[in-house]
Design an enzyme around this catalytic site. Structure first.
Site, PDB file in Angstrom:
ATOM      1  N   ARG A 159      55.493  25.419  17.512  1.00 16.90           N
ATOM      2  CA  ARG A 159      56.760  25.407  18.304  1.00 16.90           C
ATOM      3  C   ARG A 159      56.347  25.459  19.823  1.00 16.90           C
ATOM      4  NH1 ARG A 159      58.532  23.949  13.859  1.00 16.90           N
ATOM      5  NH2 ARG A 159      60.248  25.062  12.633  1.00 16.90           N
ATOM      6  N   ASP A 219      54.646  31.500  42.166  1.00 17.76           N
ATOM      7  CA  ASP A 219      53.594  30.734  41.652  1.00 17.76           C
ATOM      8  C   ASP A 219      52.369  31.409  42.141  1.00 17.76           C
ATOM      9  OD1 ASP A 219      55.388  28.932  40.559  1.00 17.76           O
ATOM     10  OD2 ASP A 219      55.531  27.828  42.670  1.00 17.76           O
TER      11      ASP A 219
END
Ligand code: F6P
Length: 341
Positions: free
Chosen positions: A265, A127
């Site tokens: 999508r 992260d």
């Protein structure tokens, strides 16, 4: 001296390179011995170790995952706690511990150090959210994997004239989204630090479509649009009491489809971002950190972690790393935002 190494929290490409760097440096420079704790703090709490002679680290810096295993065990729960851990260390003849982990791991290491245990840390997280270090190993690999995946989403999106939304990891910061989104030329990058409105996001998507593009959106798992109360979480809390994130792309897709009229999508990249071989950059950084951690043990820098400052490896107290999350600064977002739409 005998040093115990553990890898804890979510795994991360480069963990094995840290272990190899530490073991080789310790054996060659100081004649140290090493053991590896199995599965993070679980192995520490239970005194479950494996020997780490030089042969066990042969050729592992290019290997994904961790040869020691990992877990999100909290060392203060169950049979844990500093006295039990110290008793196991005494029984095993372990003089000091190198803890390789992220925020949760280092916070636990800080508490154990305050209770008198000899621990140094190595910051680890895909992260890139730990303060007091410029970058963490694993981040570069995660960005590379995400970028490759997003490039693939772009071609299928273009064929079908659809909006494609790629959700990437990052917990409460948007570093992976910012870098992979910029690298792949996304038309919008949505990060936790910047709670944009749905109208703004739909506007960027429509602009891209109006220029004949198939809109591409990269969203960090911790992003919350203005009308949300907090990041989307539907899988409860982890062992450190933190919400498990993920699934925001699936929430955004139908709303944005309705607002823009463009078939949309969502793809959640998930753990693929943490798997497989580390990049060369991460292998080098991880190896250097592992070697520096051994020097830190020799110097008795308990309660500190090794960290990257520019191109140098330095020491930083756990408290510096844990005080604040390293979030994406406004200037970096503003810079990227010029490219949206
Ligand atoms: O902290 C690393 C990380 O990959 C986060 O980006 C993500 O939210 C979390 O770990 C996923 O955790 P788990 O592996 O427990 O599903």
């Amino acid at each position: 001296m005998k040093i115990g190494i553990l890898t804890s929290g979510g795994d991360c490409p480069g963990l094995n390179a840290v272990i190899r760097g530490a073991v080789l440096k310790g054996i060659k420079s100081y004649d140290h011995e090493f053991v590896g704790y199995r599965d993070g703090w679980r192995g520490v709490v239970e005194g479950d170790v494996m020997e780490l002679p030089r042969s066990t680290v042969r050729g592992i810096s290019k290997q994904g995952g961790t040869i020691l295993g990992t877990s999100r065990t909290n060392p203060f729960e169950g049979d844990g706690g500093p006295e039990n851990i110290q008793a196991h260390m005494d029984r095993l003849g372990v003089d000091a511990i190198i803890a390789i982990g992220g925020e949760g791991t280092l916070a636990a290491a800080q508490r154990l150090t305050e209770a008198g245990l000899k621990i140094v840390g190595v910051p680890k997280t895909v992260d890139n959210d730990l303060d007091a270090t410029d970058y963490t190993f694993g981040f570069d690999t995660a960005v590379q994997i995400a970028t490759e995946a997003i490039d693939r989403l772009r071609t299928t999106g273009e064929s079908h004239h659809r909006t494609m939304i790629a959700e990437v990891m990052g917990r409460h910061v948007g570093w992976i989204a910012l870098h992979s989104g910029m690298a792949s030329g996304a038309h919008a990058i949505l990060i936790p630090e910047q709670p944009e409105s749905m109208e703004t996001v739909a506007g960027w998507i429509s602009e891209a479509r109006d220029r004949g593009r198939a809109p591409l959106v990269v969203v960090a798992e911790g992003f919350a649009p203005e009308h949300f109360e907090g990041p989307h979480s539907e899988r409860g809390l982890d062992a450190f009491g933190r919400p498990r994130l993920g699934g925001i792309a699936d929430k955004l897709a139908p709303e944005l489809e309705a607002m823009t009229g463009i078939e949309t999508r969502a793809t959640v990249l998930g753990h693929i971002q943490r798997g497989g071989v580390p990049s060369a950059y991460d292998r080098v950084l991880a190896t250097r950190l592992g070697m520096a951690a051994v020097d830190s043990v020799v110097e008795g820098n308990w309660g500190t972690m090794v960290s990257l400052r520019g191109t140098d490896i330095v020491n930083a107290p756990f408290s510096y790393a844990l005080e604040n999350l390293k979030t994406v600064p406004q200037s970096r977002y503003d810079e990227a935002k010029i490219l949206f739409g």
